[in-house]
Design a protein around this motif. Sequence first.
Motif: not given
Length: 91
Positions: A29-48
């Motif tokens: 809310p104060n405008g400060e930005r937070v970085r995060a790391r999103l990792e994705t993997q696919h296994d057939g019909q699912r996304i981890s």
Amino acid sequence: MNKLTANSQRLLVHQIKSRGSFLVVLQQPNGERVRARLETQHDGQRISLTLRACGTVNSTTLPLVQADKTLKHRAQRWIEDCANGRLERAA
């Protein structure tokens, strides 16, 4: 409360449907930005998804066969819940 920036929201569906590691940015809310790391993997019909944000590591699995809007909404809610320490809701 940390919320995904508009740019991170726009990129989210593409990132989820791709395999790899992506930077997502949340804004406090104060405008400060937070970085995060999103990792994705696919296994057939699912996304981890694995999120490294705010000193925590969280993971979940979503069904790949969903409308893009639904997939984006579920992933965004999960990311923001994890980044805000609402782990019981993120599960």
